[in-house]
Design a protein around this motif. Structure first.
Motif, PDB file in Angstrom:
ATOM      1  N   CYS A  11      16.586  10.581   2.057  1.00  0.00           N
ATOM      2  CA  CYS A  11      17.247   9.799   1.003  1.00  0.00           C
ATOM      3  C   CYS A  11      17.468   8.357   1.461  1.00  0.00           C
ATOM      4  O   CYS A  11      17.246   7.410   0.705  1.00  0.00           O
ATOM      5  CB  CYS A  11      18.582  10.431   0.616  1.00  0.00           C
ATOM      6  SG  CYS A  11      18.455  11.965  -0.311  1.00  0.00           S
ATOM      7  N   LEU A  12      17.908   8.198   2.704  1.00  0.00           N
ATOM      8  CA  LEU A  12      18.173   6.853   3.229  1.00  0.00           C
ATOM      9  C   LEU A  12      16.886   6.054   3.420  1.00  0.00           C
ATOM     10  O   LEU A  12      16.864   4.846   3.192  1.00  0.00           O
ATOM     11  CB  LEU A  12      18.956   6.939   4.537  1.00  0.00           C
ATOM     12  CG  LEU A  12      20.401   7.401   4.390  1.00  0.00           C
ATOM     13  CD1 LEU A  12      21.004   7.713   5.750  1.00  0.00           C
ATOM     14  CD2 LEU A  12      21.228   6.345   3.655  1.00  0.00           C
ATOM     15  N   VAL A  13      15.808   6.727   3.832  1.00  0.00           N
ATOM     16  CA  VAL A  13      14.527   6.048   3.978  1.00  0.00           C
ATOM     17  C   VAL A  13      14.041   5.572   2.612  1.00  0.00           C
ATOM     18  O   VAL A  13      13.532   4.464   2.473  1.00  0.00           O
ATOM     19  CB  VAL A  13      13.482   6.958   4.659  1.00  0.00           C
ATOM     20  CG1 VAL A  13      12.072   6.385   4.544  1.00  0.00           C
ATOM     21  CG2 VAL A  13      13.841   7.177   6.128  1.00  0.00           C
ATOM     22  N   ALA A  14      14.226   6.405   1.591  1.00  0.00           N
ATOM     23  CA  ALA A  14      13.801   6.039   0.241  1.00  0.00           C
ATOM     24  C   ALA A  14      14.637   4.894  -0.316  1.00  0.00           C
ATOM     25  O   ALA A  14      14.116   4.002  -0.992  1.00  0.00           O
ATOM     26  CB  ALA A  14      13.886   7.245  -0.684  1.00  0.00           C
ATOM     27  N   ASN A  15      15.947   4.893  -0.021  1.00  0.00           N
ATOM     28  CA  ASN A  15      16.830   3.836  -0.514  1.00  0.00           C
ATOM     29  C   ASN A  15      18.077   3.796   0.358  1.00  0.00           C
ATOM     30  O   ASN A  15      19.031   4.549   0.135  1.00  0.00           O
ATOM     31  CB  ASN A  15      17.208   4.077  -1.978  1.00  0.00           C
ATOM     32  CG  ASN A  15      18.083   2.961  -2.534  1.00  0.00           C
ATOM     33  OD1 ASN A  15      18.386   1.975  -1.848  1.00  0.00           O
ATOM     34  ND2 ASN A  15      18.513   3.112  -3.775  1.00  0.00           N
ATOM     35  N   ALA A  16      18.077   2.902   1.329  1.00  0.00           N
ATOM     36  CA  ALA A  16      19.206   2.802   2.266  1.00  0.00           C
ATOM     37  C   ALA A  16      20.480   2.325   1.584  1.00  0.00           C
ATOM     38  O   ALA A  16      21.557   2.416   2.167  1.00  0.00           O
ATOM     39  CB  ALA A  16      18.853   1.873   3.425  1.00  0.00           C
ATOM     40  N   ARG A  17      20.383   1.838   0.356  1.00  0.00           N
ATOM     41  CA  ARG A  17      21.565   1.374  -0.371  1.00  0.00           C
ATOM     42  C   ARG A  17      22.226   2.501  -1.175  1.00  0.00           C
ATOM     43  O   ARG A  17      23.241   2.275  -1.833  1.00  0.00           O
ATOM     44  CB  ARG A  17      21.175   0.227  -1.298  1.00  0.00           C
ATOM     45  CG  ARG A  17      20.714  -1.008  -0.524  1.00  0.00           C
ATOM     46  CD  ARG A  17      20.384  -2.142  -1.431  1.00  0.00           C
ATOM     47  NE  ARG A  17      21.619  -2.657  -2.016  1.00  0.00           N
ATOM     48  CZ  ARG A  17      21.663  -3.601  -2.931  1.00  0.00           C
ATOM     49  NH1 ARG A  17      20.554  -4.137  -3.384  1.00  0.00           N
ATOM     50  NH2 ARG A  17      22.813  -4.016  -3.412  1.00  0.00           N
ATOM     51  N   ARG A  48      19.033   4.273  13.551  1.00  0.00           N
ATOM     52  CA  ARG A  48      19.319   3.131  14.420  1.00  0.00           C
ATOM     53  C   ARG A  48      20.014   1.999  13.681  1.00  0.00           C
ATOM     54  O   ARG A  48      20.372   1.009  14.280  1.00  0.00           O
ATOM     55  CB  ARG A  48      18.032   2.626  15.059  1.00  0.00           C
ATOM     56  CG  ARG A  48      17.444   3.658  16.013  1.00  0.00           C
ATOM     57  CD  ARG A  48      16.349   3.103  16.837  1.00  0.00           C
ATOM     58  NE  ARG A  48      15.187   2.794  16.022  1.00  0.00           N
ATOM     59  CZ  ARG A  48      14.011   2.445  16.519  1.00  0.00           C
ATOM     60  NH1 ARG A  48      13.834   2.337  17.807  1.00  0.00           N
ATOM     61  NH2 ARG A  48      12.994   2.192  15.722  1.00  0.00           N
ATOM     62  N   GLY A  49      20.193   2.143  12.388  1.00  0.00           N
ATOM     63  CA  GLY A  49      20.872   1.111  11.617  1.00  0.00           C
ATOM     64  C   GLY A  49      20.289   1.032  10.221  1.00  0.00           C
ATOM     65  O   GLY A  49      19.436   1.825   9.834  1.00  0.00           O
ATOM     66  N   PHE A  50      20.763   0.064   9.475  1.00  0.00           N
ATOM     67  CA  PHE A  50      20.339  -0.156   8.108  1.00  0.00           C
ATOM     68  C   PHE A  50      19.962  -1.619   7.983  1.00  0.00           C
ATOM     69  O   PHE A  50      20.661  -2.495   8.492  1.00  0.00           O
ATOM     70  CB  PHE A  50      21.474   0.182   7.128  1.00  0.00           C
ATOM     71  CG  PHE A  50      21.974   1.592   7.306  1.00  0.00           C
ATOM     72  CD1 PHE A  50      21.387   2.635   6.616  1.00  0.00           C
ATOM     73  CD2 PHE A  50      23.008   1.876   8.183  1.00  0.00           C
ATOM     74  CE1 PHE A  50      21.832   3.935   6.793  1.00  0.00           C
ATOM     75  CE2 PHE A  50      23.461   3.166   8.361  1.00  0.00           C
ATOM     76  CZ  PHE A  50      22.868   4.201   7.665  1.00  0.00           C
ATOM     77  N   THR A  51      18.857  -1.883   7.313  1.00  0.00           N
ATOM     78  CA  THR A  51      18.391  -3.251   7.237  1.00  0.00           C
ATOM     79  C   THR A  51      17.635  -3.493   5.937  1.00  0.00           C
ATOM     80  O   THR A  51      17.191  -2.542   5.289  1.00  0.00           O
ATOM     81  CB  THR A  51      17.481  -3.575   8.454  1.00  0.00           C
ATOM     82  OG1 THR A  51      17.179  -4.956   8.458  1.00  0.00           O
ATOM     83  CG2 THR A  51      16.205  -2.772   8.427  1.00  0.00           C
ATOM     84  N   GLU A 141       1.130   1.159   5.177  1.00  0.00           N
ATOM     85  CA  GLU A 141       2.296   0.912   6.008  1.00  0.00           C
ATOM     86  C   GLU A 141       3.421   1.732   5.426  1.00  0.00           C
ATOM     87  O   GLU A 141       3.793   1.560   4.279  1.00  0.00           O
ATOM     88  CB  GLU A 141       2.638  -0.589   5.991  1.00  0.00           C
ATOM     89  CG  GLU A 141       3.643  -1.011   7.016  1.00  0.00           C
ATOM     90  CD  GLU A 141       3.794  -2.529   7.049  1.00  0.00           C
ATOM     91  OE1 GLU A 141       3.229  -3.143   7.958  1.00  0.00           O
ATOM     92  OE2 GLU A 141       4.458  -3.072   6.151  1.00  0.00           O
ATOM     93  N   ARG A 142       3.965   2.654   6.218  1.00  0.00           N
ATOM     94  CA  ARG A 142       5.019   3.505   5.688  1.00  0.00           C
ATOM     95  C   ARG A 142       6.026   3.845   6.776  1.00  0.00           C
ATOM     96  O   ARG A 142       5.681   3.904   7.941  1.00  0.00           O
ATOM     97  CB  ARG A 142       4.465   4.753   5.052  1.00  0.00           C
ATOM     98  CG  ARG A 142       3.663   5.629   5.983  1.00  0.00           C
ATOM     99  CD  ARG A 142       3.154   6.871   5.247  1.00  0.00           C
ATOM    100  NE  ARG A 142       2.039   7.438   5.973  1.00  0.00           N
ATOM    101  CZ  ARG A 142       1.079   8.126   5.421  1.00  0.00           C
ATOM    102  NH1 ARG A 142       1.089   8.345   4.130  1.00  0.00           N
ATOM    103  NH2 ARG A 142       0.108   8.622   6.131  1.00  0.00           N
ATOM    104  N   PRO A 143       7.250   4.101   6.348  1.00  0.00           N
ATOM    105  CA  PRO A 143       8.272   4.507   7.308  1.00  0.00           C
ATOM    106  C   PRO A 143       8.048   5.956   7.727  1.00  0.00           C
ATOM    107  O   PRO A 143       7.330   6.694   7.049  1.00  0.00           O
ATOM    108  CB  PRO A 143       9.579   4.353   6.526  1.00  0.00           C
ATOM    109  CG  PRO A 143       9.170   4.552   5.099  1.00  0.00           C
ATOM    110  CD  PRO A 143       7.771   3.989   4.995  1.00  0.00           C
ATOM    111  N   PRO A 144       8.660   6.370   8.828  1.00  0.00           N
ATOM    112  CA  PRO A 144       8.539   7.769   9.232  1.00  0.00           C
ATOM    113  C   PRO A 144       9.093   8.708   8.167  1.00  0.00           C
ATOM    114  O   PRO A 144      10.081   8.374   7.509  1.00  0.00           O
ATOM    115  CB  PRO A 144       9.376   7.874  10.510  1.00  0.00           C
ATOM    116  CG  PRO A 144       9.856   6.519  10.814  1.00  0.00           C
ATOM    117  CD  PRO A 144       9.513   5.606   9.694  1.00  0.00           C
ATOM    118  N   ASN A 145       8.467   9.839   7.991  1.00  0.00           N
ATOM    119  CA  ASN A 145       8.924  10.827   7.017  1.00  0.00           C
ATOM    120  C   ASN A 145       9.595  11.959   7.792  1.00  0.00           C
ATOM    121  O   ASN A 145       8.912  12.735   8.451  1.00  0.00           O
ATOM    122  CB  ASN A 145       7.752  11.350   6.205  1.00  0.00           C
ATOM    123  CG  ASN A 145       8.177  12.317   5.121  1.00  0.00           C
ATOM    124  OD1 ASN A 145       9.279  12.838   5.148  1.00  0.00           O
ATOM    125  ND2 ASN A 145       7.286  12.560   4.175  1.00  0.00           N
TER     126      ASN A 145
END
Length: 148
Positions: A11-17, A48-51, A141-145
């Protein structure tokens, strides 16, 4: 990390907000329970954080290259890192297997800026030679799943 934590991370990877309440609805937990799990994931280093994810091209840094770095003799990763850190165009660097000692990811404003950055990289006293590959386009280019 259990499957519930993996779903929270997804959920956070999809939308950290996303709010803890929004994530809780997806994973079946209360907002305070999600917050406790997120805090634990931060403490253990899973998160490791939110950005903000920024388009480098929109900021004027759309030219990039990957550079194989070959050092003089046996140079430690810490020493390579200490020499690369002052170069603002170095956005990432990795130790690798194979002939190169490291792979460096450079970003620059244009080809002339990239050439200047490469010359400064080649000028480092630890560098014997480099092999550069300029990126023409990004195919994927994609974040880790966390679910895989």
């Amino acid at each position: 990390m259990n499957p519930l934590d993996q779903r929270i991370v997804s959920c956070l990877v999809a939308n950290a907000r996303s709010s803890y309440a929004e994530i809780g609805k997806v994973v079946g937990l209360s907002a305070p329970a999600v917050k406790r799990r997120v805090d634990r994931l931060l403490e253990t280093g899973v998160l490791r954080g939110f950005t903000a994810v920024v388009d480098p091209e929109a900021l004027g840094w759309g030219t990039e290259a990957f550079v194989e770095v070959h050092c003089h003799g046996n140079v430690s990763p810490a020493r390579i890192r200490s020499h690369l850190e002052p170069l603002p165009e170095v956005v990432a660097a990795y130790t690798v297997s194979g002939a190169a000692d490291a792979i460096v990811h450079l970003r620059a404003a244009d080809i002339h800026h990239l050439e200047d950055a490469l010359e400064r990289l080649r000028g480092l006293e630890i560098i014997d030679r480099t092999v550069s590959t300029v990126v023409l386009s990004t195919l994927l280019e994609r974040p880790p799943n966390p679910a895989h």
